[in-house]
Write an enzyme that holds these catalytic residues in place. Sequence first.
Site, short mmCIF file in Angstrom:
data_model
loop_
_atom_site.label_atom_id
_atom_site.label_comp_id
_atom_site.label_asym_id
_atom_site.label_seq_id
_atom_site.Cartn_x
_atom_site.Cartn_y
_atom_site.Cartn_z
N ASP A 26 0.87 -1.17 0.00
CA ASP A 26 0.00 0.00 0.00
C ASP A 26 0.91 1.23 0.00
OD1 ASP A 26 -2.33 1.60 0.28
OD2 ASP A 26 -1.94 1.74 2.43
N ASP A 79 -1.68 -1.00 5.89
CA ASP A 79 -1.96 -0.41 7.20
C ASP A 79 -3.42 -0.05 7.40
OD1 ASP A 79 -2.17 1.78 5.46
OD2 ASP A 79 -1.48 3.18 7.00
N ASP A 89 -6.94 -2.45 3.03
CA ASP A 89 -5.92 -3.43 2.66
C ASP A 89 -6.23 -4.84 3.15
OD1 ASP A 89 -4.31 -1.35 1.56
OD2 ASP A 89 -3.61 -0.86 3.58
#
Length: 450
Positions: free
Chosen positions: A144, A336, A340
């Site tokens: 990410d 995080d 995700d």
Amino acid sequence: NRTWTGEPLPSLVDRGGSVLAGAHLADGRIVVEVTATGDQTRAGRLAIALEDAIAANTRISDLARRIANAFVLPIFLLGGAVFGATRDLSRLISILIIDFGTGIRIAVPTTVLTTMISGARQGILFKRGQAVEALASIDTIVFDKTGTLTSGTPAVVRIVTEEGFDEDEALRLAASAEGHMPHPIAMAIRRAARGRGLPVQQAKWSRFRHGGLEAAVDGHQVLVGNKRVFDEHGIAVSGYAPTESSVALVAIDGRLAARIRLRDSLRDNAHDVITALRGLGVSRIILATGDQPRSARRIADDLELDAFYGSMTPEEKAELVRSLRRGGRRVAVVGDGINDTAAMAEAQVSVAVPEGAELARETAEVVLLGQDLRLLVRSIELSRNAMRIIRQNIGLVGLPNSVGLGLATFGRLTPLTATFVNNGSTLFAGANALRPLLPSGADGTASHRR
């Protein structure tokens, strides 16, 4: 101290992004329905997972045990045949003393456990023994962007308002709508509003959705999010052009009011981390983010990543991971946020950074407890070192016992010597399994401490 008499209060969101079900206001009090206690809570499940991790088997240890157990019957048959042919009881006892299973059952789980302990000391939490093995074999990492490769503290760099809307008012309503959302962009908008001395109010209600947030603030219906969310709400965004910075769109009462441009900086050691991952043999490094493609391209170009994907939904991230795995890739996902978690669940192993959403940390099999992204490199080094030690231990148990079995068959090994060979190999393998606990670097790996 107001009494809520209308429709049920829309979702209340905790710091981790979870919805608190059954909450409503009545007579100035907040009443919360308890849906889980004790072992059923997230904290309780995490504690149980850590306990189970100690006893969990890896595939390589299962294979070694199956091979060792497969020798049991042949050894008994060999002992019976030798005794039948020679009537030598000493030779029979020597053969039966040789045991391939005990050393493996001790050394392999001990290696995994000591690696997990060593990781915890250095700021890396392995939740399962299988995560150690899975992380050692990865060849692809999907990152990410916000809060992972970047610092996670974006700043508002510009606000462009539409005709008829005031810049400060649009920022104030957007900050109030974001409330206590933990997303870095939400926090950046609140910081910008407070930096201008604007009063940030509590929303009457708010509804979180992937890519945006809808709220009622000061008598206005406020929507903050990306273009995908605006398209879903039928709100026209004229003259929209992606930029290299992140853009949060703000609508007030169904009309586009402002574009808030934000910029996030790379983590200080992001380049070093990518270089180190390449050195460890990670052949494909991918950026998958919900931010604008141009923003993703800037990060990918700076870090020389293999591919990037922008404006991705959680479902699209998960499908990306599935397609990589179908192509034979061994994938780790580093993230995080709540967005995700679907992709993390599809990966061979998932890694969470410390400042992310609680759900991401709960989903992840490996949690980096420090801000230094080099802990990701260290976790892979620890995992691969553990697999090397496990293979060594299988050899330390298998080779001496194989030689001993051959000598015992031909009468060249007494029961006392057979005991020494069998127990000695177990002790050597057990001692080797303790190597991850040696002072940093003594186990042959580099160290990146917090």
